[in-house]
Design a protein around this motif. Structure first.
Motif, PDB file in Angstrom:
ATOM      1  N   ASP A  51       2.907  24.601 -18.856  1.00  0.00           N
ATOM      2  CA  ASP A  51       1.903  25.431 -18.179  1.00  0.00           C
ATOM      3  C   ASP A  51       1.919  25.197 -16.677  1.00  0.00           C
ATOM      4  O   ASP A  51       1.811  26.142 -15.883  1.00  0.00           O
ATOM      5  CB  ASP A  51       0.509  25.130 -18.732  1.00  0.00           C
ATOM      6  N   ALA A  52       2.061  23.926 -16.271  1.00  0.00           N
ATOM      7  CA  ALA A  52       2.056  23.596 -14.842  1.00  0.00           C
ATOM      8  C   ALA A  52       3.282  24.177 -14.147  1.00  0.00           C
ATOM      9  O   ALA A  52       3.177  24.756 -13.051  1.00  0.00           O
ATOM     10  CB  ALA A  52       2.004  22.079 -14.654  1.00  0.00           C
ATOM     11  N   LEU A  53       4.444  24.038 -14.765  1.00  0.00           N
ATOM     12  CA  LEU A  53       5.665  24.588 -14.168  1.00  0.00           C
ATOM     13  C   LEU A  53       5.587  26.097 -14.044  1.00  0.00           C
ATOM     14  O   LEU A  53       5.967  26.676 -13.025  1.00  0.00           O
ATOM     15  CB  LEU A  53       6.875  24.193 -15.022  1.00  0.00           C
ATOM     16  N   ARG A  54       5.076  26.753 -15.093  1.00  0.00           N
ATOM     17  CA  ARG A  54       4.949  28.213 -15.062  1.00  0.00           C
ATOM     18  C   ARG A  54       3.967  28.649 -13.973  1.00  0.00           C
ATOM     19  O   ARG A  54       4.213  29.608 -13.246  1.00  0.00           O
ATOM     20  CB  ARG A  54       4.484  28.721 -16.433  1.00  0.00           C
ATOM     21  N   PHE A  55       2.864  27.919 -13.866  1.00  0.00           N
ATOM     22  CA  PHE A  55       1.842  28.258 -12.879  1.00  0.00           C
ATOM     23  C   PHE A  55       2.385  28.132 -11.461  1.00  0.00           C
ATOM     24  O   PHE A  55       2.201  29.019 -10.620  1.00  0.00           O
ATOM     25  CB  PHE A  55       0.633  27.338 -13.064  1.00  0.00           C
ATOM     26  N   VAL A  56       3.075  27.016 -11.190  1.00  0.00           N
ATOM     27  CA  VAL A  56       3.595  26.781  -9.835  1.00  0.00           C
ATOM     28  C   VAL A  56       4.739  27.734  -9.520  1.00  0.00           C
ATOM     29  O   VAL A  56       4.785  28.325  -8.436  1.00  0.00           O
ATOM     30  CB  VAL A  56       4.069  25.318  -9.689  1.00  0.00           C
ATOM     31  N   THR A  57       5.665  27.900 -10.466  1.00  0.00           N
ATOM     32  CA  THR A  57       6.840  28.725 -10.217  1.00  0.00           C
ATOM     33  C   THR A  57       6.471  30.170  -9.934  1.00  0.00           C
ATOM     34  O   THR A  57       7.110  30.848  -9.121  1.00  0.00           O
ATOM     35  CB  THR A  57       7.801  28.670 -11.430  1.00  0.00           C
ATOM     36  N   THR A  58       5.413  30.668 -10.579  1.00  0.00           N
ATOM     37  CA  THR A  58       5.002  32.064 -10.381  1.00  0.00           C
ATOM     38  C   THR A  58       3.838  32.191  -9.394  1.00  0.00           C
ATOM     39  O   THR A  58       3.211  33.243  -9.313  1.00  0.00           O
ATOM     40  CB  THR A  58       4.581  32.694 -11.717  1.00  0.00           C
ATOM     41  N   ALA A  59       3.544  31.096  -8.663  1.00  0.00           N
ATOM     42  CA  ALA A  59       2.472  31.103  -7.665  1.00  0.00           C
ATOM     43  C   ALA A  59       1.126  31.479  -8.270  1.00  0.00           C
ATOM     44  O   ALA A  59       0.311  32.161  -7.651  1.00  0.00           O
ATOM     45  CB  ALA A  59       2.811  32.043  -6.506  1.00  0.00           C
ATOM     46  N   GLY A  60       0.892  31.039  -9.506  1.00  0.00           N
ATOM     47  CA  GLY A  60      -0.402  31.247 -10.142  1.00  0.00           C
ATOM     48  C   GLY A  60      -0.567  32.563 -10.864  1.00  0.00           C
ATOM     49  O   GLY A  60      -1.584  32.789 -11.523  1.00  0.00           O
ATOM     50  N   ILE A  61       0.432  33.447 -10.771  1.00  0.00           N
ATOM     51  CA  ILE A  61       0.312  34.765 -11.391  1.00  0.00           C
ATOM     52  C   ILE A  61       0.250  34.668 -12.910  1.00  0.00           C
ATOM     53  O   ILE A  61      -0.414  35.461 -13.575  1.00  0.00           O
ATOM     54  CB  ILE A  61       1.487  35.664 -10.961  1.00  0.00           C
ATOM     55  N   SER A  62       0.934  33.669 -13.466  1.00  0.00           N
ATOM     56  CA  SER A  62       1.007  33.560 -14.928  1.00  0.00           C
ATOM     57  C   SER A  62      -0.111  32.719 -15.503  1.00  0.00           C
ATOM     58  O   SER A  62      -0.035  32.280 -16.645  1.00  0.00           O
ATOM     59  CB  SER A  62       2.351  32.929 -15.335  1.00  0.00           C
TER      60      SER A  62
END
Length: 199
Positions: free
Chosen positions: A176-187
């Motif tokens: 979840d953290a990687l997805r959040f950071v990689t997409t700049a919070g969009i996901s």
């Protein structure tokens, strides 16, 4: 239009993931099929045996790596690869990436942290990659750890030495953290997470 875009936002990522999975399965099947057919008659071959053979082979290799002699052989081949400029860089990068994910998985509950930047009144999500810094004697820090800061929409980031007392743990899963950071919070589909201070 909004409904269409919402549907597109679901269909495209799902189709892409399915395509990648099918490609991986197909390539794995083809690769191990050729090896399997060396000692298996073609008439006895059933589609899927190559992939199954690949899984079993990888598992057996993992078991064998526990033995000293196999470890020695691996070290020998790694030294040969290290002497080859292009292969050494590629092999090292892939190996370090999986080691990075493995280390974070082992410390899933303590890997995700907030790093504060007081001068900007800002905070960044970081990932503790290691606290084994015995080779760094001149950091002049109390209980330092290595924190990786991932950049959004890029393959890259920064690795910083930061005192553990300056970090705040986040109750988030690594995925979840990687997805959040990689997409700049969009996901961000998981709502707010609770924070807990570093002991």
């Amino acid at each position: 239009m909004k409904t269409f875009l919402n549907g597109l936002g679901l269909v495209i990522p799902t189709a892409l993931i399915l395509y990648i999975l099918i490609w991986i399965l197909t390539q794995t099947e083809l690769f191990f099929k050729d090896i399997l057919l060396i000692f298996t008659p073609f008439e006895y071959y059933i589609t899927g045996m190559g992939f199954l053979f690949g899984l079993i082979s990888v598992y057996i290799i993992g078991v064998l790596l526990k033995f000293w002699i196999i470890q020695s052989i691996r070290v020998f081949f790694e030294k040969l690869i290290d002497k080859t400029p292009i292969l050494s860089g590629l092999y090292g990068s892939i190996k370090d990436f999986f080691r990075f994910l493995s280390n974070m998985k082992k410390n899933d509950n303590n890997s995700i942290v907030l790093v504060e930047f007081p001068s900007l009144e800002a905070k960044m999500i970081g990932f503790i990659t290691t606290d084994d810094l015995k080779d760094f004697h001149n950091l002049d820090m109390e209980d330092p750890v290595m924190v990786y800061l991932q950049m959004s929409y890029q393959v890259g980031g920064y690795a910083l030495f930061i005192p553990r007392k300056n970090l705040t743990h986040l109750d988030m899963k690594i995925e979840d953290a990687l997805r959040f950071v990689t997409t700049a919070g969009i996901s961000n589909n998981n709502g707010d997470k609770n924070e807990k201070g570093e002991d």
